[in-house]
Scaffold this active site. Structure first.
Site, PDB file in Angstrom:
ATOM      1  N   ASP A  45      35.884  96.636 -41.304  1.00 40.36           N
ATOM      2  CA  ASP A  45      34.441  97.454 -41.540  1.00 40.36           C
ATOM      3  C   ASP A  45      33.598  96.083 -41.541  1.00 40.36           C
ATOM      4  O   ASP A  45      33.355  95.570 -42.650  1.00 40.36           O
ATOM      5  CB  ASP A  45      34.517  98.172 -42.706  1.00 40.36           C
ATOM      6  CG  ASP A  45      33.122  98.984 -42.987  1.00 40.36           C
ATOM      7  OD1 ASP A  45      32.902  99.783 -41.857  1.00 40.36           O
ATOM      8  OD2 ASP A  45      32.042  98.296 -43.569  1.00 40.36           O
ATOM      9  N   TYR A  50      25.762  91.493 -42.588  1.00 34.05           N
ATOM     10  CA  TYR A  50      26.388  91.009 -43.383  1.00 34.05           C
ATOM     11  C   TYR A  50      26.514  89.545 -42.903  1.00 34.05           C
ATOM     12  O   TYR A  50      26.922  88.768 -43.670  1.00 34.05           O
ATOM     13  CB  TYR A  50      27.994  91.488 -43.346  1.00 34.05           C
ATOM     14  CG  TYR A  50      28.267  92.771 -43.692  1.00 34.05           C
ATOM     15  CD1 TYR A  50      27.033  93.762 -44.368  1.00 34.05           C
ATOM     16  CD2 TYR A  50      29.237  93.713 -43.491  1.00 34.05           C
ATOM     17  CE1 TYR A  50      27.374  94.810 -44.876  1.00 34.05           C
ATOM     18  CE2 TYR A  50      29.778  94.796 -44.106  1.00 34.05           C
ATOM     19  CZ  TYR A  50      28.604  95.657 -44.758  1.00 34.05           C
ATOM     20  OH  TYR A  50      28.692  96.754 -44.908  1.00 34.05           O
ATOM     21  N   LYS A  75      27.753  97.758 -37.532  1.00 35.13           N
ATOM     22  CA  LYS A  75      26.541  98.796 -37.924  1.00 35.13           C
ATOM     23  C   LYS A  75      25.204  98.361 -37.689  1.00 35.13           C
ATOM     24  O   LYS A  75      25.066  97.248 -37.206  1.00 35.13           O
ATOM     25  CB  LYS A  75      26.613  98.943 -39.424  1.00 35.13           C
ATOM     26  CG  LYS A  75      27.881  99.343 -39.816  1.00 35.13           C
ATOM     27  CD  LYS A  75      27.649  99.473 -41.633  1.00 35.13           C
ATOM     28  CE  LYS A  75      29.088  99.930 -42.257  1.00 35.13           C
ATOM     29  NZ  LYS A  75      29.588  98.378 -42.274  1.00 35.13           N
TER      30      LYS A  75
END
Length: 276
Positions: A45, A50, A75
């Site tokens: 994930d 990030y 994402k």
């Protein structure tokens, strides 16, 4: 050790236990993901925000593991919401990951103050149709946010990734997801160390009964609740411990005792108010 797979509402399957790379430093990510792969994780994930998609991609490529044995999520970040920017963000994430497609692409936060999440969701439908994402979903969406995209599009999100741990079990949102045929993923499944979760009597008692740690009990509670989760750790030993949760099963009484820990204790941002 085989991780169970859960069928999504679009017919694709997702490993129920994965590995998260939130707050994993760039310079450590390739090593940490390599360790996780060697332990046995195949579900990762990630997210643009990030800052480590490229390092995740390098580790996946270097592993030599066939692409169809891996499940990769990333994402759409809040600043990239909107029609053209969302398209560009997907292409940039794929480039950084070194992949032709991701298995799951999520809108990271609804950001209702921007009010671009429906517009962005329509782009995610295009991305799925183009084969750049096998499945699409959302993260941190509450019921009103979900109702808006359901009313304005043709696709029910495959998943909703939300803060979820024993003290914040989100039962109503989980029940609504079940009504829609939408799977729930937990972020912060161990409470992110922001409260003394492992001192809860229900967890200590279950851990003692099964000869495991309280953390393993919490992971098992998620699994038996039908929740998808991806705990993170920089320690290979802890990664292995978090993965070693398929040799025991919590009893109905133990599950009920852990369910009773719920006290609506959020440790992260409220999606209705978050403006980052």
């Amino acid at each position: 050790m085989t991780v169970p797979k859960i069928e999504l509402n679009d017919g694709n399957f997702i490993p129920q236990l994965g590995f998260g790379v939130f707050q994993v430093a760039q310079e450590e990510t390739e090593r940490i993901v390599t360790d996780a792969l060697e332990v046995g994780y195949r579900h990762f994930d990630a997210a643009m925000i990030y800052g480590n998609e490229a390092q995740v991609g390098k580790a996946l490529k270097a592993s030599g593991i066939p692409r169809d044995e891996l499940f990769v999520t990333t994402k759409l970040w809040n600043s990239d919401q909107g029609t053209d920017s969302a398209r560009d963000a997907m292409d940039l994430s794929l480039e950084k990951l070194g992949l032709d497609y991701v298995d799951l692409y999520l809108i990271h936060w609804p950001r209702p103050d921007l009010d671009r999440y429906l517009e962005s969701w329509l782009v995610l439908e295009e991305i799925k149709a183009a084969g750049k994402a096998r499945s699409i979903g959302v993260s941190n969406f509450h019921r009103p946010h979900l109702e808006k995209i359901l009313a304005g599009s043709n696709t029910v999100p495959a998943v909703n990734q939300i803060e979820l741990h024993p003290a914040f079990a989100q039962r109503d949102l989980r029940a609504y997801g079940a009504e829609l045929g939408m799977r729930i993923e937990a972020w912060g499944p161990l409470g992110q160390g922001k409260y003394d979760l492992f001192s809860e009597a229900a967890l200590k008692d279950a851990a003692a009964a099964h000869g495991v740690t309280p953390a393993q009990v919490v992971i098992r509670w998620h699994l038996q609740s039908g929740i998808i989760l991806f705990p993170k750790s920089n320690s290979r030993a802890r990664m292995a411990e978090n993965f070693d949760v398929f040799g025991f099963e919590l009893t109905a009484d133990e599950m009920a005792s852990i369910n009773a820990i719920d006290r609506d204790q959020r440790v992260g941002a409220n999606p209705d108010e978050a403006t980052f």
